[in-house]
Motif scaffolding. Structure first.
Motif, PDB file in Angstrom:
ATOM      1  N   CYS A  44       0.860  -1.182   0.000  1.00  0.00           N
ATOM      2  CA  CYS A  44       0.000   0.000   0.000  1.00  0.00           C
ATOM      3  C   CYS A  44       0.898   1.235   0.000  1.00  0.00           C
ATOM      4  O   CYS A  44       1.488   1.595   1.017  1.00  0.00           O
ATOM      5  N   ILE A 107      -8.101  -3.136   0.502  1.00  0.00           N
ATOM      6  CA  ILE A 107      -7.574  -4.380   1.060  1.00  0.00           C
ATOM      7  C   ILE A 107      -8.634  -5.468   1.038  1.00  0.00           C
ATOM      8  O   ILE A 107      -8.391  -6.600   0.599  1.00  0.00           O
ATOM      9  N   LEU A 117       2.276  -1.495   4.741  1.00  0.00           N
ATOM     10  CA  LEU A 117       1.788  -0.128   4.726  1.00  0.00           C
ATOM     11  C   LEU A 117       2.973   0.820   4.654  1.00  0.00           C
ATOM     12  O   LEU A 117       3.780   0.886   5.578  1.00  0.00           O
ATOM     13  N   ALA A 132      -6.201  -0.608   7.588  1.00  0.00           N
ATOM     14  CA  ALA A 132      -5.733  -1.997   7.627  1.00  0.00           C
ATOM     15  C   ALA A 132      -6.271  -2.743   8.844  1.00  0.00           C
ATOM     16  O   ALA A 132      -6.676  -3.908   8.741  1.00  0.00           O
ATOM     17  N   SER A 139      -0.603  -7.355   8.717  1.00  0.00           N
ATOM     18  CA  SER A 139      -0.192  -6.027   8.244  1.00  0.00           C
ATOM     19  C   SER A 139       1.054  -5.579   8.980  1.00  0.00           C
ATOM     20  O   SER A 139       1.201  -5.832  10.184  1.00  0.00           O
TER      21      SER A 139
END
Length: 570
Positions: A44, A107, A117, A132, A139
């Motif tokens: 991300c 997601i 992230l 998240a 994550s």
């Protein structure tokens, strides 16, 4: 029995659905075995050239991908809206919740088993974490790192000096030419602010929560070790998928208490409060505004960093980084908390130490015994307000003064430099309508510049109160996040110029010395707040944003959404 990967609900299908899910992905040159059981890891990425702090993220993402591939994963990078603090109007905070929703939906809607992230500038960290943890698949965070320390005429400078330079120009001490010279020397490498501003505070927040690998917070963006950590982060997320280690396993009540204590020890940003409250709301951990006072009250300031101290993030890294800070306050921490590397917080700091006590001081000889966030209550802020004592003036910790009220930021800009403004050094500057609904978005305008005529007299600090926020790079005796905000028609909305206001930090009090009878009369004359925004996201924001004391998240985003997708589109 090995757990079935979430991505196999897409790539493991046969027939038409499986054909569609795989065939169009193959146009990127992806081999067949990548669809047959490799953990799919989303990266991300908040890269954007409009977000200078994150402008190096395309390169950093390549290091993440290397690690994912080395560990047997299948990396897929995807973009989200990037929030650049310096350019976005009216304020990046207006869009934090929007980005969190985008991350959450991206997601959950896609064939991802885990996610990395990539966070940097202030709001990119909380927005990505909020999104998240709402989905709750494995994550991990990799921060972009702070820029190298700025240089100006033989001395070190950082973002906190911006506020000093601004006042110097307004008072005639510094010329515009000198300001331009300082501008050219301040941001001299990739990365976010070089001081313990909000971006670095957020990097420290995720590390102290256990959401990043140890050492993540302090490595400068320009240091090659940042790329090394990104590669290790890529490796680790693949193992986290295999272990099914999710944010809900890491983000316990004890982890949040640790983060509050660490934020106190580093002199972290006041924005930490509003973002941590929002994250807690997403994972269902009960956290209140009062907790920030309770759990930081006995924690000394051990990190000697601007704006509360002297040094810079680059110095923090070479002195041992956040693990060394946590080591100084180890006896106050919940050391058994699990972190994303599979080890406990105690294990992660067991072999660390401070290599420079001038930068990371021992707890028994701290930089400042005052630290953390003090939560104030009183008739002026029925639901609370906050102040950061380590960045304030000791002589103003107990103060009583006459209010000089500005109805909004435009009113402030019009009048603050007026030589006829009735104000002196004992006055209390009050800014209304800078809160979540009133601005909207709650901008970083709380550390109001002082009246020009007082600057010329040598005044360097005054008590300032607002329902807005302050940059983490800012400093001064500034009361923030007043709740209810003016737009909610609490007592704060009723203050008038000439009223007496009393601040007592030690006793956690903020009071308006106006009789209840007079306040009732003012309330009768008061027109209710009416937002001018009638369409789009801003209307949604004003209608659903909660107050600062609740984290300023949307009321419909409490709790998580989960990772299940119940319908196929084909």
């Amino acid at each position: 029995m090995e757990r079935k990967l979430r991505s196999q609900q897409w790539f493991g299908k046969t027939g038409k659905d499986g054909f569609i899910y795989r065939a169009w992905m193959r146009n990127q040159g992806i081999p067949d075995d990548h669809f047959r059981g490799k953990p799919v890891i989303g990266i991300c990425n908040t890269w954007s050239e409009l977000t200078p702090c994150n402008a190096h993220f395309r390169e950093l993402a390549e290091s993440v991908k290397k690690g994912i591939i080395e560990a047997g994963g299948f990396p897929l990078e995807f973009p989200v809206m990037s929030l650049g603090e310096t350019l976005i109007k009216p304020t990046a905070m207006l869009y934090r919740n929007l980005v969190s929703m985008e991350v959450e939906e991206a997601i959950r809607a896609n064939p991802l088993d885990g996610v990395v992230l990539m966070c940097g500038c202030d709001k990119t960290t909380p927005s990505l974490v909020m999104g998240a943890c709402s989905v709750d698949i494995p994550s991990i965070v990799i921060s972009g790192g702070a820029m190298l320390t700025g240089k100006y005429r033989g001395r070190n400078i950082g973002t906190s000096d911006l506020w000093r330079f601004s006042e110097d120009v307004r008072s005639g001490v510094m010329s515009e030419e000198e300001l331009n010279e300082a501008e050219a020397g301040m941001c001299r490498s990739r990365g976010h602010c070089a001081v313990m501003g909000t971006a670095s505070s957020m990097a420290c927040m995720v590390e102290s929560l256990g959401l990043s690998l140890p050492g993540n917070a302090a490595i400068p963006a320009a240091d090659s070790n940042r790329k090394v950590l990104a590669q290790l982060t890529g490796r680790r997320i693949v193992d986290m998928v295999r272990e099914d280690l999710k944010p809900s396993d890491v983000l316990t009540r004890e982890a949040f208490e640790n983060a509050i204590k660490v934020n106190a020890a580093i002199g972290g940003s006041t924005n930490f409060v509003i973002h941590l409250l929002a994250i807690a709301g997403r994972v269902g951990v009960p956290l209140s505004l009062e907790d920030f006072d309770i759990f930081s009250r006995n924690i000394p300031l051990v990190a000697n960093l601007q704006p509360s101290g002297k040094y810079f993030m680059e110095d923090l890294y070479y002195a041992g980084g956040l693990p060394a800070v946590m080591k100084q306050i180890e006896s106050n921490l919940h050391t058994g908390c699990i972190t994303v590397n599979g080890k406990s917080a105690g294990e992660n700091i067991s072999k660390t130490k401070s290599w420079d006590p001038q930068v990371i001081a021992p707890a028994d000889a701290p930089v400042n015994p005052r630290s953390g966030i003090v939560v104030l209550k009183g008739n002026l802020c029925e639901n609370g307000s906050i102040i950061k004592p380590s960045a304030a003036s000791p002589h103003l910790m107990q103060h009583k003064g006459r209010a000089v009220v500005f109805s909004d930021i435009e009113d402030y800009k019009r009048r603050i430099n007026d030589p006829m403004l009735e104000v002196d050094a004992t006055s209390v500057l009050v800014l209304k309508n800078a809160g979540p609904k009133g601005y909207p978005g709650m901008p970083e305008v709380g550390n109001l510049g002082l009246p020009a005529k007082l600057l010329q007299q040598g005044v360097t600090d005054m008590v300032r109160i607002s329902d807005g926020r302050m940059s983490g790079t800012g400093f001064g005796t500034v009361v923030l996040h007043v709740s209810p905000e003016a737009a909610e028609n609490g007592t704060f909305s009723l203050i008038e110029t000439g009223d007496m206001i009393e601040l007592d930090v030690d006793n956690r009090l903020l009071n308006l010395h106006v009789s209840e009878v007079e306040l009732l009369e003012r309330r009768k004359r008061q027109a209710p707040f009416k937002s001018p925004y009638t369409r789009g996201y801003t209307r949604l924001f004003v209608e659903h944003v909660e107050q600062a004391c609740q984290g300023a998240d949307f009321d419909f985003l409490k709790g998580g959404s989960g990772s299940e997708v119940t319908r196929d589109s084909h």
